[in-house]
Design an enzyme around this catalytic site. Structure first.
Site, short mmCIF file in Angstrom:
data_model
loop_
_atom_site.label_atom_id
_atom_site.label_comp_id
_atom_site.label_asym_id
_atom_site.label_seq_id
_atom_site.Cartn_x
_atom_site.Cartn_y
_atom_site.Cartn_z
CG ASP A 1 -8.73 51.27 17.89
OD1 ASP A 1 -9.57 50.87 17.06
OD2 ASP A 1 -7.52 51.23 17.67
CD GLU B 1 -4.41 56.94 16.66
OE1 GLU B 1 -3.18 57.14 16.75
OE2 GLU B 1 -4.93 56.33 15.71
#
Length: 378
Positions: free
Chosen positions: A79, A140
């Site tokens: 990520d 997120e």
């Protein structure tokens, strides 16, 4: 797009110094959600030089495809996004973007993936399986993994398994840990708004006390979830309550934000029904009404048991005794294809998302060595 034939001898193995440089460079340019121009440019600056096909299957996503002509391929996910946190770590490579910080270790995740890309380039002719490295946005926030799954990239490249890492402060430095089955929780952001009637407290009987309804709801909801947790791990907690106009006025509106964490679809569905019923009953008892909203959130991270068993034969992994109540959008990949998510200990105890989050880059080599073994599993 960068495509060329395998030429392994031209590429050097990554070192700890390389991974440290990648991590610190990326730490200084944290970006949020899908808005990742500097981060994406940095990733390209490394992988565009390697013997792989580089492409973007969907918004703010970068993939590196190392083709060995195998029937199936292994995917590695990392990520790229950071958090809206003002950094206070005091490190010399501190964030240069005000109010943004890699406070969850994604800079380290990317460093391991870039190191793996370098390793594959140096050893491509020795691999049995093709490898797809996915650099993902919005872990997120809105769950960038879901959009990647919907892009068709895994079907196009015949990917039949996926692995990913997360740095974990509560594990010993360099330890790899995970478990078969449920590892991380499904999350549902939960909002309850109680509406009453304001009156002076001297005439409380003429009003409808939304604050009392809200507080009684929280206590009963906590008791209910504590009983359900005896059946399987789950929790419901509230972190925000706003209510009232003045100390001597019955509150006409009470707003509560909480989060529900579960590990099974059945538990999640039943808990939502029960929490709604508790809220509506407590509102009615106080002469109030209530609006209830549950977000979809992320599904639970559930490691494929067969793939976990296979991986355990090739890597040194400590099996956790029970699942953890955090959430991760790696869950979307596992709904799409077999996947195993691993935790990499930093040993610091500094909480994820803290404005002082930091770690010793030496742990990244442990993650890289594990990745090297995972991509060699037949």
């Amino acid at each position: 797009m960068n495509e060329c034939e395998p030429c392994s001898g031209m590429f050097a193995e990554p070192t700890l110094a390389d991974l440290t440089q990648y991590r610190r460079d990326l730490h200084q340019i944290p970006e949020i959600d899908f808005d990742l121009p500097k981060t994406i440019a940095y990733v390209h600056s490394i992988i565009d030089k390697l013997p792989c096909e580089v492409f973007e299957p969907c918004a703010s996503t970068v993939c590196a495809w190392f083709d060995r002509g195998s029937e199936h391929a292994t995917a590695i996910r990392t990520d790229m996004d950071a958090l809206p946190v003002a950094e206070k770590s005091g490190v010399p490579f501190c964030s240069t973007h005000d109010g943004q910080m890699h406070a969850c270790g994604h800079d380290g995740h990317m460093a391991m993936a870039l190191g793996l890309a370098r390793h594959i380039a140096a050893n491509l002719d020795k691999l049995e399986r093709s490898v797809l490295i996915v650099f993902q946005p919005a872990e997120e926030t809105t769950g960038g993994a879901q959009f990647i799954c919907e892009s068709g990239v895994f079907e196009k490249y015949h990917v039949d398994r996926i692995f990913g890492f997360h740095l974990w402060p509560d594990l010993p430095k360099g330890q790899i840990a995970s478990r078969p089955g449920a590892l991380l929780a499904a999350t549902s952001e939960s909002t309850f708004t109680f509406f009453g009637k304001a009156t002076h407290i001297a005439k409380a009987e003429d009003g409808a006390d939304s604050m009392e309804a809200g507080m009684r709801f929280i206590l009963e909801a906590y008791d209910y979830m504590a009983k359900r947790a005896q059946e399987e791990p789950c929790t419901f907690k509230c972190g925000l309550l706003e209510s009232g106009q003045a100390r001597n006025v019955i509150s006409s509106r009470t707003y509560i934000e909480g989060t529900l964490r579960t590990f099974s679809e059945k538990m999640g569905t039943e808990a939502k029904v029960a929490l709604r019923e508790i809220a509506e009953r407590r509102a009615a008892e106080a002469g109030c009404t209530v609006d209830v909203d549950f977000s979809e959130g992320y599904p639970p991270v559930v490691n494929n048991e067969e793939l976990f068993e296979l991986a355990s034969r090739h890597i040194d992994v400590t099996e956790l005794p029970k699942p953890l109540l955090i959430a991760e959008d790696f869950a979307f990949y596992q709904r799409h294809l077999p996947g195993v998510f691993l935790l990499l200990g930093t040993g610091t105890g500094i909480p994820l998302h803290a404005d002082t989050f930091n770690f010793d880059e030496e742990v990244l080599m442990a993650g890289l060595e594990t990745y090297k073994k995972l991509i060699r599993i037949p």
